[in-house]
Design a protein around this motif. Structure first.
Motif, PDB file in Angstrom:
ATOM      1  N   UNK A 167       0.830  -1.215   0.000  1.00 45.30           N
ATOM      2  CA  UNK A 167       0.000   0.000   0.000  1.00 45.30           C
ATOM      3  C   UNK A 167       0.861   1.261   0.000  1.00 45.30           C
ATOM      4  N   UNK A 168       1.902   1.285   0.827  1.00 42.57           N
ATOM      5  CA  UNK A 168       2.785   2.456   0.889  1.00 42.57           C
ATOM      6  C   UNK A 168       3.604   2.596  -0.394  1.00 42.57           C
ATOM      7  N   UNK A 169       4.065   1.486  -0.919  1.00 46.77           N
ATOM      8  CA  UNK A 169       4.842   1.533  -2.164  1.00 46.77           C
ATOM      9  C   UNK A 169       3.974   2.034  -3.314  1.00 46.77           C
ATOM     10  N   UNK A 170       2.715   1.582  -3.376  1.00 45.25           N
ATOM     11  CA  UNK A 170       1.797   2.027  -4.424  1.00 45.25           C
ATOM     12  C   UNK A 170       1.510   3.516  -4.296  1.00 45.25           C
ATOM     13  N   UNK A 171       1.329   3.984  -3.080  1.00 46.35           N
ATOM     14  CA  UNK A 171       1.086   5.413  -2.867  1.00 46.35           C
ATOM     15  C   UNK A 171       2.280   6.238  -3.354  1.00 46.35           C
ATOM     16  N   UNK A 172       3.472   5.754  -3.095  1.00 43.60           N
ATOM     17  CA  UNK A 172       4.696   6.441  -3.517  1.00 43.60           C
ATOM     18  C   UNK A 172       4.838   6.446  -5.048  1.00 43.60           C
ATOM     19  N   UNK A 173       4.573   5.296  -5.675  1.00 40.08           N
ATOM     20  CA  UNK A 173       4.727   5.159  -7.122  1.00 40.08           C
ATOM     21  C   UNK A 173       3.598   5.865  -7.878  1.00 40.08           C
ATOM     22  N   UNK A 174       2.387   5.782  -7.335  1.00 37.95           N
ATOM     23  CA  UNK A 174       1.228   6.392  -7.999  1.00 37.95           C
ATOM     24  C   UNK A 174       0.615   5.444  -9.020  1.00 37.95           C
ATOM     25  N   UNK A 175      -0.489   5.883  -9.589  1.00 42.06           N
ATOM     26  CA  UNK A 175      -1.238   5.042 -10.533  1.00 42.06           C
ATOM     27  C   UNK A 175      -1.217   5.591 -11.957  1.00 42.06           C
ATOM     28  N   UNK A 176      -0.269   6.458 -12.257  1.00 36.65           N
ATOM     29  CA  UNK A 176      -0.164   6.973 -13.621  1.00 36.65           C
ATOM     30  C   UNK A 176       0.175   5.832 -14.578  1.00 36.65           C
TER      31      UNK A 176
END
Length: 189
Positions: A167-176
């Motif tokens: 969850x934290x890694x996804x927030x950092x990377x983003x969903x672009x």
């Protein structure tokens, strides 16, 4: 990523008599050549037909822009699959490569070239490996939304050992560059 729900369950190898614990594994599967849905479904079916592998989850399908791919590469369809398995990590990797080959994956060409099927081991229990053939956890999984978003859909509390919470890694990377495709459903048998 933890071991199977019951780490006391042990499976005996019928040829050697060796005992193998059941481990939870996460695989990322993608396709950007040919019939992408057919290729993903075939990979799911092939994993489900593999002895000593039990499918425990198949994520929603995501359409994703190619990452570090040659110019003009088509978008990928990506999923994440969770399994329980008594297979060793090298044996599971061999199976992943055989599934890719069965769907026409050609290796040895241009780096990150378009492919009919890509099956990557992300984690296999808490196993760590770093050799010429196998690196676990997958070294770039924590940087790739096309792995993190579908995995998060399956297991919102998942962790990449030694890297951090999905969850934290996804927030950092983003969903672009990724779009969830709820209009595409894969069958799990």
């Amino acid at each position: 990523m933890s071991e199977s729900p019951n780490p006391n369950v042990i499976d005996t190898d019928t040829l050697t008599g060796d005992m193998h614990p059941i481990r939870r594994a996460v695989l990322s599967i993608g396709s950007n050549l040919g019939d992408r849905v057919f290729n993903l479904q075939g990979a799911v079916d092939a994993l489900g037909d593999t002895p000593e592998v039990w499918l425990t989850g198949v994520s929603p399908v995501y359409e994703t822009a190619p990452v570090d791919a040659p110019e003009g590469s088509e978008d990928f369809l990506n999923i994440v699959v969770t399994i329980d398995t008594t297979l060793s990590a090298p044996t599971l990797l061999d199976r992943a490569l055989a599934i890719e080959a069965a769907y026409g994956r050609e290796r040895g060409g241009e780096l990150n070239a378009p492919r009919t099927l890509d099956v990557d081991l992300i984690v296999v229990g808490d196993r760590r490996a770093d050799d010429d053939h196998l690196v676990l956890p997958h070294p770039r999984a924590g940087e790739r939304a096309f792995v993190l978003a579908p995995w998060h859909d399956l297991e919102s509390d998942a962790q990449i050992p030694g890297v951090g919470p999905v969850a934290e890694l996804l927030e950092k990377v983003g969903r672009d560059g990724i779009t969830r495709r709820d209009d595409i459903e894969l069958e799990v048998s």
